[in-house]
Design a protein around this motif. Structure first.
Motif, PDB file in Angstrom:
ATOM      1  N   ALA A   1      -5.599  -0.571  -9.539  1.00  0.00           N
ATOM      2  CA  ALA A   1      -4.464  -1.007  -8.724  1.00  0.00           C
ATOM      3  C   ALA A   1      -3.714   0.184  -8.106  1.00  0.00           C
ATOM      4  O   ALA A   1      -2.668   0.010  -7.493  1.00  0.00           O
ATOM      5  N   GLY A   2      -4.250   1.389  -8.278  1.00  0.00           N
ATOM      6  CA  GLY A   2      -3.654   2.562  -7.639  1.00  0.00           C
ATOM      7  C   GLY A   2      -2.573   3.251  -8.461  1.00  0.00           C
ATOM      8  O   GLY A   2      -1.787   4.026  -7.925  1.00  0.00           O
ATOM      9  N   TRP A   3      -2.545   2.972  -9.773  1.00  0.00           N
ATOM     10  CA  TRP A   3      -1.530   3.601 -10.634  1.00  0.00           C
ATOM     11  C   TRP A   3      -2.168   4.636 -11.562  1.00  0.00           C
ATOM     12  O   TRP A   3      -3.135   4.334 -12.255  1.00  0.00           O
TER      13      TRP A   3
ATOM     14  N   LEU B   1       1.747  -7.470 -14.874  1.00  0.00           N
ATOM     15  CA  LEU B   1       2.237  -6.086 -14.962  1.00  0.00           C
ATOM     16  C   LEU B   1       2.069  -5.376 -13.616  1.00  0.00           C
ATOM     17  O   LEU B   1       2.989  -4.736 -13.112  1.00  0.00           O
ATOM     18  N   ILE B   2       0.889  -5.547 -13.019  1.00  0.00           N
ATOM     19  CA  ILE B   2       0.624  -4.846 -11.745  1.00  0.00           C
ATOM     20  C   ILE B   2       1.534  -5.400 -10.648  1.00  0.00           C
ATOM     21  O   ILE B   2       2.046  -4.662  -9.809  1.00  0.00           O
ATOM     22  N   GLU B   3       1.769  -6.688 -10.711  1.00  0.00           N
ATOM     23  CA  GLU B   3       2.684  -7.299  -9.729  1.00  0.00           C
ATOM     24  C   GLU B   3       4.104  -6.727  -9.914  1.00  0.00           C
ATOM     25  O   GLU B   3       4.775  -6.367  -8.951  1.00  0.00           O
ATOM     26  N   THR B   4       4.532  -6.622 -11.167  1.00  0.00           N
ATOM     27  CA  THR B   4       5.866  -6.091 -11.457  1.00  0.00           C
ATOM     28  C   THR B   4       5.981  -4.642 -10.989  1.00  0.00           C
ATOM     29  O   THR B   4       6.977  -4.250 -10.367  1.00  0.00           O
ATOM     30  N   LEU B   5       4.937  -3.848 -11.262  1.00  0.00           N
ATOM     31  CA  LEU B   5       4.949  -2.443 -10.841  1.00  0.00           C
ATOM     32  C   LEU B   5       5.029  -2.358  -9.313  1.00  0.00           C
ATOM     33  O   LEU B   5       5.769  -1.539  -8.763  1.00  0.00           O
ATOM     34  N   GLY B   6       4.276  -3.212  -8.651  1.00  0.00           N
ATOM     35  CA  GLY B   6       4.280  -3.225  -7.178  1.00  0.00           C
ATOM     36  C   GLY B   6       5.678  -3.499  -6.645  1.00  0.00           C
ATOM     37  O   GLY B   6       6.144  -2.849  -5.712  1.00  0.00           O
ATOM     38  N   LYS B   7       6.358  -4.449  -7.277  1.00  0.00           N
ATOM     39  CA  LYS B   7       7.716  -4.784  -6.829  1.00  0.00           C
ATOM     40  C   LYS B   7       8.635  -3.582  -7.023  1.00  0.00           C
ATOM     41  O   LYS B   7       9.443  -3.251  -6.163  1.00  0.00           O
ATOM     42  N   LEU B   8       8.492  -2.919  -8.180  1.00  0.00           N
ATOM     43  CA  LEU B   8       9.351  -1.764  -8.462  1.00  0.00           C
ATOM     44  C   LEU B   8       9.061  -0.612  -7.501  1.00  0.00           C
ATOM     45  O   LEU B   8       9.934   0.176  -7.176  1.00  0.00           O
ATOM     46  N   ALA B   9       7.806  -0.547  -7.019  1.00  0.00           N
ATOM     47  CA  ALA B   9       7.446   0.530  -6.097  1.00  0.00           C
ATOM     48  C   ALA B   9       7.840   0.182  -4.667  1.00  0.00           C
ATOM     49  O   ALA B   9       7.620   0.970  -3.748  1.00  0.00           O
ATOM     50  N   GLY B  10       8.393  -1.010  -4.483  1.00  0.00           N
ATOM     51  CA  GLY B  10       8.902  -1.370  -3.155  1.00  0.00           C
ATOM     52  C   GLY B  10       7.871  -2.011  -2.263  1.00  0.00           C
ATOM     53  O   GLY B  10       8.021  -2.045  -1.050  1.00  0.00           O
TER      54      GLY B  10
ATOM     55  N   MET C   1       0.831  -1.212   0.000  1.00  0.00           N
ATOM     56  CA  MET C   1       0.000   0.000   0.000  1.00  0.00           C
ATOM     57  C   MET C   1       0.860   1.254   0.000  1.00  0.00           C
ATOM     58  O   MET C   1       1.885   1.312   0.669  1.00  0.00           O
ATOM     59  N   ASN C   2       0.405   2.251  -0.710  1.00  0.00           N
ATOM     60  CA  ASN C   2       1.116   3.509  -0.737  1.00  0.00           C
ATOM     61  C   ASN C   2       0.551   4.383   0.379  1.00  0.00           C
ATOM     62  O   ASN C   2      -0.564   4.874   0.303  1.00  0.00           O
ATOM     63  N   ASN C   3       1.293   4.556   1.478  1.00  0.00           N
ATOM     64  CA  ASN C   3       0.682   5.253   2.594  1.00  0.00           C
ATOM     65  C   ASN C   3       1.232   6.669   2.786  1.00  0.00           C
ATOM     66  O   ASN C   3       0.984   7.297   3.768  1.00  0.00           O
ATOM     67  N   ASP C   4       2.018   7.184   1.821  1.00  0.00           N
ATOM     68  CA  ASP C   4       2.387   8.585   1.940  1.00  0.00           C
ATOM     69  C   ASP C   4       1.613   9.379   0.888  1.00  0.00           C
ATOM     70  O   ASP C   4       0.714   8.884   0.235  1.00  0.00           O
ATOM     71  N   MET C   5       1.957  10.680   0.761  1.00  0.00           N
ATOM     72  CA  MET C   5       1.178  11.531  -0.130  1.00  0.00           C
ATOM     73  C   MET C   5       1.606  11.392  -1.594  1.00  0.00           C
ATOM     74  O   MET C   5       0.961  11.935  -2.471  1.00  0.00           O
ATOM     75  N   SER C   6       2.702  10.721  -1.841  1.00  0.00           N
ATOM     76  CA  SER C   6       3.184  10.617  -3.213  1.00  0.00           C
ATOM     77  C   SER C   6       2.266   9.705  -4.027  1.00  0.00           C
ATOM     78  O   SER C   6       1.614   8.822  -3.470  1.00  0.00           O
ATOM     79  N   ILE C   7       2.231   9.949  -5.341  1.00  0.00           N
ATOM     80  CA  ILE C   7       1.383   9.098  -6.166  1.00  0.00           C
ATOM     81  C   ILE C   7       2.244   8.121  -6.960  1.00  0.00           C
ATOM     82  O   ILE C   7       3.453   8.325  -7.112  1.00  0.00           O
ATOM     83  N   ARG C   8       1.584   7.087  -7.448  1.00  0.00           N
ATOM     84  CA  ARG C   8       2.272   6.104  -8.278  1.00  0.00           C
ATOM     85  C   ARG C   8       1.890   6.378  -9.721  1.00  0.00           C
ATOM     86  O   ARG C   8       0.704   6.408 -10.045  1.00  0.00           O
ATOM     87  N   CYS C   9       2.908   6.578 -10.518  1.00  0.00           N
ATOM     88  CA  CYS C   9       2.636   7.032 -11.867  1.00  0.00           C
ATOM     89  C   CYS C   9       3.320   6.135 -12.894  1.00  0.00           C
ATOM     90  O   CYS C   9       4.530   5.884 -12.789  1.00  0.00           O
ATOM     91  N   LEU C  10       2.556   5.635 -13.839  1.00  0.00           N
ATOM     92  CA  LEU C  10       3.150   4.889 -14.949  1.00  0.00           C
ATOM     93  C   LEU C  10       3.110   5.807 -16.176  1.00  0.00           C
ATOM     94  O   LEU C  10       2.030   6.153 -16.665  1.00  0.00           O
ATOM     95  N   VAL C  11       4.277   6.241 -16.615  1.00  0.00           N
ATOM     96  CA  VAL C  11       4.329   7.100 -17.801  1.00  0.00           C
ATOM     97  C   VAL C  11       4.382   6.177 -19.009  1.00  0.00           C
ATOM     98  O   VAL C  11       5.351   5.435 -19.194  1.00  0.00           O
ATOM     99  N   TRP C  12       3.338   6.213 -19.789  1.00  0.00           N
ATOM    100  CA  TRP C  12       3.167   5.244 -20.872  1.00  0.00           C
ATOM    101  C   TRP C  12       3.525   5.907 -22.198  1.00  0.00           C
ATOM    102  O   TRP C  12       2.788   6.776 -22.672  1.00  0.00           O
TER     103      TRP C  12
ATOM    104  N   ASP D   1       7.173  11.457  -6.387  1.00  0.00           N
ATOM    105  CA  ASP D   1       6.266  10.440  -6.912  1.00  0.00           C
ATOM    106  C   ASP D   1       7.032   9.166  -7.264  1.00  0.00           C
ATOM    107  O   ASP D   1       8.221   9.218  -7.549  1.00  0.00           O
ATOM    108  N   THR D   2       6.316   8.053  -7.236  1.00  0.00           N
ATOM    109  CA  THR D   2       6.917   6.805  -7.682  1.00  0.00           C
ATOM    110  C   THR D   2       6.654   6.699  -9.181  1.00  0.00           C
ATOM    111  O   THR D   2       5.495   6.700  -9.598  1.00  0.00           O
ATOM    112  N   VAL D   3       7.725   6.656  -9.962  1.00  0.00           N
ATOM    113  CA  VAL D   3       7.537   6.699 -11.414  1.00  0.00           C
ATOM    114  C   VAL D   3       8.149   5.474 -12.083  1.00  0.00           C
ATOM    115  O   VAL D   3       9.292   5.098 -11.802  1.00  0.00           O
TER     116      VAL D   3
END
Ligand SMILES: Nc1ncnc2c1ncn2[C@@H]1O[C@H](COP(=O)(O)OP(=O)(O)OP(=O)(O)O)[C@@H](O)[C@H]1O
Length: 447
Positions: free
Chosen positions: A27-29, A115-124, A1-12, A49-51
């Protein structure tokens, strides 16, 4: 879970479908569409932000491919994921550049779950439970060799007998000793790890068994030794083969009678302590040469545990490397999140003479020096391992590595259905079989 104010962003960079956007949003992205040919990619990124960036090659022509490869090279600190269509030729130099700069590959239609699992791993996000034996503290690795170690640890832990742990340096002998203690009834009592080779020869007896006041020059007060201090618990004697003869006699007595005498005293003290010992030298040879007491050897060697060398369990190397990197990242600011395809190959192929300790050191060093999101072969100082031999060019090696990764990705997305994989890659089934053979991808084991 992202519990700070930063957002998770996938730049496509490309064109996400509405379904892809919707699944990512769920999934919160946040998905932001970028243009690879625009200056700087056409997106501003907010600090904090998490990018993650997606290099979508589904519609990309040669020009876009070139811009994409350049953009990726200009932004190595952002983790990039590549998305190929079934028609994308992994042989083209531009695609190869994109693949080389990517942390992972997907082939359309995108497996959104992965993909969402991979993004989650990259976001820590906490990685999924990777160990099949989470209750055995400190022991990582699901290879057959490690599973056998874990089975022995479970069997030996509750039995109050000595265990002789053998294995090369850095294989985790102390880790195994700690696990035996933690899994035993003694877990709430002390655990003392003593390196016998590091004790000054003239002080070994007093360090281990204690001394009375005035026992020798400088003994100004009574001192309790390591064994007494660990009463009720476990003592781990590392490099037990280095114990001098008088300490060997005292240890034998402790094991046979459960008593010890402090230096300078004739009074026997009863002591309940479990003894674990380790050696990386051949104790049998030391016995044959008269350097180690045979009776003590048999007392210590009641149960035996051999820690496998890291090269015997190549399957564990990548898992350990990622765990070491993740734990380093928790304590230090660093850009590296994962390992490049070539670095992974080097990690698997290296012979690891210093075993797990060497792996830990190399990963930590690489995490410090890595400039981008991926740790490279050079960061690990393992260029020699993947250096081209004979007539193979470095580009050829990269190509082979990219080809292998692309096939693996497509196989995974086709749920290992060969016909489906062949259809997506627009090649024959025979070609898929041939490529699997070439890259040593064993189909039954690839799940
Ligand atoms: N299975 C494992 N999982 C995680 N970390 C491990 C594992 N095995 C070893 N390590 C780590 O590797 C390093 C070396 O381990 P350890 O000191 O237990 O090796 P050793 O065999 O006792 O070495 P030596 O013979 O040189 O004393 C430690 O930092 C330890 O935490």
């Amino acid at each position: 879970m992202n519990n700070d104010m930063s957002i998770r962003c996938l730049v496509w960079f490309g064109e996400p479908t509405s379904i892809e956007r919707a699944r990512l949003a769920q999934a919160g992205w946040h998905t932001r569409v970028g243009d690879a040919s625009a200056q700087g990619g056409g997106v501003g990124i907010r600090r904090g932000d998490t990018v993650v960036a997606m290099a979508d090659l589904r519609q990309a022509g040669t020009e876009t491919l070139r811009s994409m490869a350049k953009l990726m090279a200009d932004h190595p600190r952002i983790p990039w994921i590549a998305l190929l269509s079934a028609d994308t030729s992994v042989q083209s130099p531009e695609v190869e550049r994109v693949l080389r700069a990517s942390i992972d590959f997907f082939t359309a239609p995108v497996d959104m779950h992965r993909l969402i699992e991979t993004l989650g791993k990259l976001a820590g996000d906490a990685p999924p439970q990777v160990s099949a034996h989470a209750d055995v503290p400190g022991i990582t690795g699901n290879s057959p060799a490690m599973m056998a170690v874990v089975a022995s640890l479970r069997k030996y832990a509750p039995v109050d007998l000595p265990v002789l742990i053998t294995g090369e340096t850095g294989t985790g002998k102390e880790v195994a000793a700690r696990a035996l203690h933690k899994l035993s009834q003694r877990r709430d009592r002390p655990f003392a790890a003593i390196n016998c080779g590091a004790l000054p020869a003239n002080l070994v007896q007093s360090e281990l068994f204690g001394h009375e006041r005035g026992a020798f020059t400088g003994a100004n007060a009574r001192r309790v030794g390591h064994f007494e201090a660990a009463a009720g618990g476990t003592v781990f004697l590392d490099e037990v083969g280095d114990l001098p003869p008088d300490a060997q006699i005292s240890l034998l007595r402790l094991l046979q009678e459960g008593t010890l005498e402090r230096v300078g005293s004739t009074q026997s003290i009863k002591l309940d302590v479990r003894v674990l010992a380790a050696t990386h030298v051949d104790l049998e040879k030391a016995v044959a040469q008269g350097r180690f007491r045979e009776d003590l050897y048999y007392r210590l060697n009641v149960l035996r545990l051999r820690m496998p060398a890291l090269r015997e369990r190549a399957d564990d190397v990548l898992q350990l490397a990622q765990i070491f990197l993740d734990s380093f990242r928790k304590q230090h600011a660093c850009h590296a999140r994962t390992f490049s395809a070539l670095a992974r190959k080097a990690l698997r192929d290296f012979s690891w003479p210093g075993n797990v300790r060497e792996l830990l050191n190399r990963v930590q060093r690489a995490a410090v020096v890595a400039e981008g999101a991926q740790i490279s072969v050079a960061d690990l100082d393992l260029e020699d391992v993947v250096a081209p031999k004979g007539g193979h060019s470095s580009l050829g090696l990269m190509r082979t590595s990219a080809e292998r990764d692309a096939i693996m990705a497509c196989l995974r997305e086709s749920r290992f259905n060969i016909s489906e994989c062949a259809r997506r890659l627009k090649v024959s089934r025979v070609t898929i079989y041939r490529l699997c053979k070439k890259h040593q991808l064993v189909l039954e084991d690839t799940h």
